[in-house]
Motif scaffolding. Structure first.
Motif, PDB file in Angstrom:
ATOM      1  N   PHE A 132       0.847  -1.198   0.000  1.00 21.17           N
ATOM      2  CA  PHE A 132       0.000   0.000   0.000  1.00 21.17           C
ATOM      3  C   PHE A 132       0.882   1.247   0.000  1.00 21.17           C
ATOM      4  N   GLU A 166      -4.981   3.029   3.463  1.00 19.82           N
ATOM      5  CA  GLU A 166      -5.226   1.843   2.655  1.00 19.82           C
ATOM      6  C   GLU A 166      -4.845   0.568   3.414  1.00 19.82           C
ATOM      7  N   SER A 223      -7.475  -0.169   6.022  1.00 25.89           N
ATOM      8  CA  SER A 223      -8.683  -0.670   5.378  1.00 25.89           C
ATOM      9  C   SER A 223      -8.543  -2.147   5.044  1.00 25.89           C
ATOM     10  N   PHE A 224      -7.353  -2.530   4.557  1.00 24.72           N
ATOM     11  CA  PHE A 224      -7.101  -3.940   4.263  1.00 24.72           C
ATOM     12  C   PHE A 224      -7.214  -4.794   5.527  1.00 24.72           C
ATOM     13  N   THR A 271      -0.461   4.223   1.346  1.00 22.88           N
ATOM     14  CA  THR A 271      -0.890   5.068   2.452  1.00 22.88           C
ATOM     15  C   THR A 271      -1.263   4.212   3.657  1.00 22.88           C
TER      16      THR A 271
END
Length: 289
Positions: free
Chosen positions: A232, A237, A240-241, A234
């Motif tokens: 990723f 991100e 979120s994963f 950021t």
């Protein structure tokens, strides 16, 4: 260039310290089935006259004492303890000497990290509390013989070693020659005086040595690691994963084994391997430590 009297005097004191700690080191190694190597020992297995060990960068370091497992006069074993001996008369030199010891031993400790070696410094004379704390912060076990205990030990047999930077070379030379030519029974008396004055510190040092090298394995953790590599750009991100990632045994592609070995004295050794063969080699090696 002629050797300075002060330097020669330092060598005499260093020899005295080695003669104080070597007998209990030999007794400890005999009890534990270990091999003790030291500078004045004749050993056919060594390629060099001195006790020299090579660090990961190809540099050789001459040490005062090294304890080995599976070592003998004709076979080099696995190093499990590195111990240096040093004398300093003035505080202004103590930090430099401590850094010199670190520079010799820490690269070797890194190279033989699976052995989790004992790191020891036997010091005499004037060392600042900061220099001693610096060694302790790097996992060294120190044995310090304060300057006054050395002075008193020699004074007990009528030898005055209380010198400073204004002492003439001739006085240094005369004292050094007197010590070098002293009969064995007189030097033994000085050693005993020094040992009695520092008995608590000596006991603590050898207790730490036995705790480290007399350890047993408490448990072994083997953790197979699986999963795809997810990249990723950021933090958002990545978070979120993580929020959406399902966790279950054997998720994704096998990556490697994580191995953690815990010992009875609190020591831990961990490593990562991508093959079972490497895990076998590592655990077989640890079993001998």
């Amino acid at each position: 260039m002629a050797e300075s009297p002060a330097h020669k005097f330092g060598q005499v004191i260093g020899g005295l310290l080695e003669s104080v700690v070597r007998p209990p080191l030999e007794q400890f190694c005999d009890k534990q089935g270990l091999y003790l190597d030291y500078q004045s020992k004749a050993r056919p297995a060594r390629r060099r006259r001195k006790v020299s060990w090579e660090d990961p960068y190809g540099n050789f370091h001459d040490l005062d004492f090294v304890i080995e497992r599976e070592g003998s006069d004709r076979e080099i074993g696995q190093p499990v303890a590195f111990i240096e001996v040093a004398w300093r008369r003035y505080t202004k030199h103590s930090r430099n000497k401590v850094q010199e010891i670190q520079g010799a031993i820490l690269p070797l400790a890194e190279k033989y990290r699976w052995n989790n070696p004992f790191l020891g410094a036997v010091l005499a004379g004037v060392f600042t509390s900061g220099s001693l704390d610096q060694l302790r912060s790097l996992d060294f076990q120190g044995l310090h013989f304060p300057y006054e205990t050395l002075v008193n030990a020699f004074a007990s047999e009528g030898i005055d070693i209380r010198f400073d930077e204004s002492t003439p070379d001739e006085v240094f030379r005369k004292c050094t020659d007197e010590i070098a030519g002293a009969p064995d029974d007189l030097m033994q008396s000085i050693r005993q005086h020094l040992i009695q004055a520092n008995s608590l510190q000596i006991t603590q040092f050898f207790t730490a040595l036995e705790t480290r090298l007399g350890r047993t394995i408490r448990r072994v953790l083997v953790v197979p690691l699986y999963g795809r590599i997810n990249e990723f750009v950021t933090i958002a991100e990545a978070l979120s994963f993580l929020d959406q990632h399902p966790i279950y045994e054997g998720s994704g592609e096998f990556r490697k084994y994580e191995i953690l070995v815990e010992f009875s004295n609190g020591d831990k050794v961990d490593a990562f391997f991508s093959s079972k063969q490497k895990v076998h080699e590592f655990l077989s090696f640890v079993a001998l430590q």
